[in-house]
Design an enzyme around this catalytic site. Structure first.
Site, PDB file in Angstrom:
ATOM      1  N   ASN A 167       0.843  -1.186   0.000  1.00 19.27           N
ATOM      2  CA  ASN A 167       0.000   0.000   0.000  1.00 19.27           C
ATOM      3  C   ASN A 167       0.884   1.244   0.000  1.00 19.27           C
ATOM      4  O   ASN A 167       2.123   1.151  -0.014  1.00 19.27           O
ATOM      5  CB  ASN A 167      -0.996  -0.022   1.162  1.00 19.27           C
ATOM      6  N   ALA A 187      -8.742   4.943  -2.669  1.00 19.28           N
ATOM      7  CA  ALA A 187      -9.593   5.647  -3.631  1.00 19.28           C
ATOM      8  C   ALA A 187      -8.803   6.303  -4.747  1.00 19.28           C
ATOM      9  O   ALA A 187      -9.376   6.696  -5.773  1.00 19.28           O
ATOM     10  CB  ALA A 187     -10.424   6.701  -2.899  1.00 19.28           C
ATOM     11  N   ASP A 210     -16.808  -0.319   4.507  1.00 16.50           N
ATOM     12  CA  ASP A 210     -15.742  -0.867   5.347  1.00 16.50           C
ATOM     13  C   ASP A 210     -14.554  -1.181   4.436  1.00 16.50           C
ATOM     14  O   ASP A 210     -14.680  -1.977   3.509  1.00 16.50           O
ATOM     15  CB  ASP A 210     -16.243  -2.141   6.047  1.00 16.50           C
ATOM     16  N   ASP A 216      -6.503  -7.302   0.858  1.00 17.59           N
ATOM     17  CA  ASP A 216      -6.418  -8.751   0.726  1.00 17.59           C
ATOM     18  C   ASP A 216      -7.166  -9.220  -0.519  1.00 17.59           C
ATOM     19  O   ASP A 216      -6.693 -10.103  -1.247  1.00 17.59           O
ATOM     20  CB  ASP A 216      -7.011  -9.441   1.954  1.00 17.59           C
TER      21      ASP A 216
END
Length: 280
Positions: A167, A187, A210, A216
């Site tokens: 990330n 986003a 959420d 994952d």
């Protein structure tokens, strides 16, 4: 809860929920729902949670020939979720902290795979052993480099993988060259640096419920669709990650292949606007 607690702060939760999960399990379920034949290599404890986790994996078509049982509790994560769908996560590895490849079943599962997807909620020695075994067998080795690990261990691991997924926060710590580096930015989409250069993939616009488990799901679908080619796999994984945010909880948020297809223009693979969650 309205906001995640700051250090030393106590906040009240609006509700609590138990759900199946674990990074490896979530990725396996996501890949299976995306249409891949999947076998999980993991360790479960001898507690009640293990039976529920096994049932969840089996119900989603995940093979368990590589799953070991060790004494003690199964892995557990405590996930805090605020009203903006952002989360903080603490993982207690439990049984997965004792995962090894000493059994014939685990080695056979890895040796027979076309793609091996790894993550770092298991011991680093086991990750390295699995990566080497997969490389020797000719599999594509994908690493979801999360949670954070010691740089020395990652230096060795980087030599044995084909694809690394991180990330935006993890990307600032990743410093090793690999054939494919994929950075997920929520986003803001996904960046992919590979042999053909740099590409950015924008996700469909969604109103998240959420965000837990979306990374994952991205990794699982990426592995499932890698045979279609990296650019197609990244785009489909990006859509799947966005769809995952429309479902509460990590264990059951992965979309099916049909739901991913429905969010793509079949003639161009361009992302279409999503105005409903689709098929979870």
């Amino acid at each position: 809860m309205r906001a995640l607690p700051r250090p030393g702060e106590t906040v009240l939760a609006s509700e609590t929920l138990w759900a199946p999960g674990g990074k490896g399990g979530n990725q396996a379920v996501a890949a299976a729902r995306a249409g891949a034949r999947v076998d999980l290599v993991a360790a479960l404890g001898d507690d009640d949670a293990a039976a529920r986790l096994r049932a969840h994996l089996t119900d989603n078509g995940v093979g368990l020939d590589g799953v070991l049982t060790v004494p003690g509790p199964s892995g557990t994560a405590v996930i805090l979720l605020d009203d903006a769908a952002e989360n903080s996560i603490v993982v207690a590895p439990g049984a997965n902290g004792h995962l090894h490849l000493s059994s014939a079943g685990t080695r056979e599962v890895i040796g027979a795979a076309d793609v091996v997807l790894l993550q770092l909620e298991i011991p680093m020695d086991t990750v390295l052993a699995a990566a080497r075994l997969a490389r020797e067998a000719g599999a594509v080795v994908i690493l979801n480099a999360s949670p954070a690990a010691e740089p020395a261990a990652l230096t060795e691991l980087a030599r044995t993988v084909d694809v690394v997924v991180v990330n935006a926060t993890e990307a600032r710590q990743w410093q090793w060259p690999v054939p494919h580096l994929i950075v997920t930015r929520g986003a803001d989409g996904v960046d992919h640096d590979g042999p053909d250069g740099h590409a950015h993939v924008a996700p469909p616009a969604v109103e998240p419920v959420d965000t837990t488990g979306a990374g994952d799901v991205f990794a699982g679908v990426l592995a499932a669709d890698w045979h279609r080619g990296p650019s197609v796999a990244v785009r489909r994984a990006c859509v799947a990650g966005a769809l995952a945010t429309l479902v509460a909880g990590a264990g059951d948020c992965a979309p099916t292949a049909a739901a991913i297809d429905a969010a793509l223009d079949p003639t161009t693979d361009d992302v279409q606007a999503l105005d409903h969650p689709g098929d979870p």
